[in-house]
Design an enzyme around this catalytic site. Structure first.
Site, PDB file in Angstrom:
ATOM      1  N   THR A  93       1.085  -1.138  -0.054  1.00 49.99           N
ATOM      2  CA  THR A  93       0.113   0.096  -0.126  1.00 49.99           C
ATOM      3  C   THR A  93       0.905   1.136   0.084  1.00 49.99           C
ATOM      4  OG1 THR A  93      -0.100  -0.087   2.447  1.00 49.99           O
ATOM      5  CG2 THR A  93      -1.877  -1.234   1.020  1.00 49.99           C
ATOM      6  N   PHE A 154       2.239  -5.940  13.028  1.00 51.94           N
ATOM      7  CA  PHE A 154       3.134  -4.986  13.547  1.00 51.94           C
ATOM      8  C   PHE A 154       4.818  -5.583  13.817  1.00 51.94           C
ATOM      9  CE2 PHE A 154      -0.978  -4.480  15.476  1.00 51.94           C
ATOM     10  CZ  PHE A 154      -1.104  -2.890  15.499  1.00 51.94           C
ATOM     11  N   LEU A 155       4.960  -6.594  12.661  1.00 54.47           N
ATOM     12  CA  LEU A 155       6.305  -7.291  12.771  1.00 54.47           C
ATOM     13  C   LEU A 155       7.139  -6.207  12.342  1.00 54.47           C
ATOM     14  CD1 LEU A 155       7.081  -7.892   9.514  1.00 54.47           C
ATOM     15  CD2 LEU A 155       5.602  -9.881   9.902  1.00 54.47           C
ATOM     16  N   ARG A 156       8.525  -6.467  12.688  1.00 55.09           N
ATOM     17  CA  ARG A 156       9.559  -5.450  12.295  1.00 55.09           C
ATOM     18  C   ARG A 156      10.487  -6.384  11.405  1.00 55.09           C
ATOM     19  NH1 ARG A 156      11.810  -5.031  18.143  1.00 55.09           N
ATOM     20  NH2 ARG A 156      11.287  -7.240  17.856  1.00 55.09           N
ATOM     21  N   CYS A 262       7.923   1.587   6.034  1.00 59.00           N
ATOM     22  CA  CYS A 262       6.617   1.824   6.621  1.00 59.00           C
ATOM     23  C   CYS A 262       6.381   3.429   7.131  1.00 59.00           C
ATOM     24  CB  CYS A 262       6.472   0.929   7.746  1.00 59.00           C
ATOM     25  SG  CYS A 262       6.055  -0.747   7.196  1.00 59.00           S
TER      26      CYS A 262
END
Ligand code: NAD
Length: 438
Positions: A93, A154-156, A262
């Site tokens: 997105t 929410f993963l990094r 992000c």
């Protein structure tokens, strides 16, 4: 435990991690991508992103017959006779015109699968999408027998598998409670606190969290500038702040500005979201402006160190760059602050040679254009008039700083991450310049 039939659309950092982890939890997962070569590689168990544990989980899933890869969303939905019970959308997105989130890929996938979804299926948006997307998805689906749920991720990057399997929380939102509960149940084994809410709130959680993190970083970068001006030490200041449980130590390190795939797009999307709701979100605007300024400040540090004055020329000055990825532990270059600073140095006329442990020499990437990438930090340092540390790879600390001092033309290192031990660099003869500390 119920074994669910799951389709995951998009096999990037989020999609592949989601697919492999859900398969490891015992579900039957089919993953789809539009990139035919990537699908072929994944079918052979080849993972081309740097994520600890991911290749192993993919191999295990394939071997157990619980993880399959197909080309295109339609095939994923038609993969089994009964069709998927849950379809995760994990597609990009990106930042669109004017900073809004570009939902065209999400929408095209919905159109692709709309008429193929079995009755009772749940479409789950895991991509980061603005408030209102679940409602829009329902409108596009025109299917009363299919539920839509928002379940932001929410993963990094760099710890994607660990984060997926050890989440701080699970957020699930939707207008149909039973569908939201079915999605939440997929994560039950993980034992994380779960926030069950409506779709707009779930969608907003992700933006609110990412913007808060960006704000924290911009705040620390601004405090570091004050430290530079006042002669205070940012490490001691943040240590003193971080012991306060209301603040915490995480995200308190100054740097060359935040970036990655992000935070820049999500802060912009949040501004646009607020704007559309007739709310001027000044805090986010200031967060973004502070970040732009931080990058410029790093260039000024180099300029001042090399030329001895403000506004000195960097034309044809060779700078050796240590670190190009957006953070340590990943090979992701998307919106890397290191590359943003490199682009500014290039604009100022500097010649850039860079080294990054995650990149092979000669690697091709549009944003790498201003930098000649080499495979050895000592080669990057050869004849450099300054070195600049832009990514916090721990191994830079243990480089042979005497050897680097022999290689450079001027022993100057601008450490935008305050990563090095200044005493070690100084003992080797370097002028060490940090951020918010002397
Ligand atoms: P990515 O670019 O790594 O992966 C996206 C994948 O989707 C690619 O493999 C691409 O080929 C595929 N794709 C594109 N169009 C498709 C289509 N029509 N059908 C099937 N596959 C298609 O992206 P990502 O980093 O995994 O991010 C995905 C979403 O998750 C974004 O909204 C992002 O903001 C969000 N997110 C990302 C992270 C992160 O750390 N990367 C963390 C949380 C949330």
């Amino acid at each position: 435990m119920f074994v669910r039939r799951i389709a995951v659309i998009g096999t990037g950092y989020v999609g592949l991690t989601t697919g492999a982890c859900l398969a490891s939890l015992g579900h039957d997962v089919v993953c789809a991508d539009v990139d035919a070569d990537k699908v072929k590689r994944l079918e052979r168990g080849e993972v081309d992103i740097l994520e600890p544990g991911l290749a192993e989980l993919v191999a295990e899933g394939i071997a157990a017959g619980r993880l399959t890869f197909v080309l295109g969303a339609a095939k994923a939905v038609q993969h089994t006779e009964l069709g998927p019970e849950v379809v995760f959308l994990c597609v990009p997105t990106p930042m669109g015109v004017g900073g809004v989130a570009d939902l065209s890929i999400v929408e095209s996938v919905i159109e692709e699968v709309r008429d193929l979804l079995p009755t009772g299926a749940v479409v789950v948006n895991k991509s980061t999408v603005p408030v209102g997307t679940a409602e829009r998805t329902e409108e596009l689906l025109v299917r009363d027998d299919v539920a839509v749920v928002s379940n932001p991720e929410f993963l990094r990057e760099g710890s994607a598998v660990y984060d997926f399997l050890n989440p701080d929380r699970i957020v699930v939102g939707g207008s149909k409670q039973d569908a939201a509960e079915r999605v939440a149940a997929l994560y039950a084994k993980l034992g994380a606190p779960t926030v069950l809410t409506d779709a707009p709130s779930a969608e907003l959680v992700k933006y609110a969290a990412n913007c808060f993190l960006a704000m924290k970083l911009s705040y620390v970068n601004a405090v570091a500038e004050l430290c530079d001006r006042l002669g205070a030490d940012i490490s001691d200041v943040t240590e003193g702040m971080g012991y306060d449980k209301r603040i915490g130590q995480a995200f308190l390190n100054p740097g060359p500005g935040w970036g990655g795939s992000c935070l820049p797009k999500d802060t912009s999307a949040m501004l646009q979201l607020a704007d559309a709701a007739d709310f001027e979100f000044r805090l986010i605007r200031a967060t973004i402006d502070t970040n732009t300024r931080q990058r410029l400040r790093m260039v000024e540090k180099v300029r001042h160190a090399v030329t001895g004055k403000r506004g000195g020329s960097l034309s044809h000055v060779k700078i050796g760059i240590l670190g190009l990825t957006f953070k340590a532990g990943t090979d992701d270059l998307r919106d890397s602050p290191a590359l943003a600073v490199a682009a500014l140095l290039r604009q100022a006329g500097a010649e850039l040679v860079g080294y990054d442990p995650a990149l092979k020499p000669g690697v091709q990437h549009p944003e790498l254009a201003p930098v000649r990438v080499v495979g050895d930090p000592y080669e990057a340092a050869e004849e450099a008039e300054a070195l600049i540390v832009l990514t916090e790879w721990p191994e830079f600390r243990s480089l042979d700083w005497n050897r680097l001092a022999d290689a450079v033309r001027k022993p100057i290192v601008v450490d935008t991450r305050n990563l090095l031990d200044p005493a070690v660099a100084r003992r080797a003869g370097f002028e060490w310049i940090g951020v918010g500390k002397n």
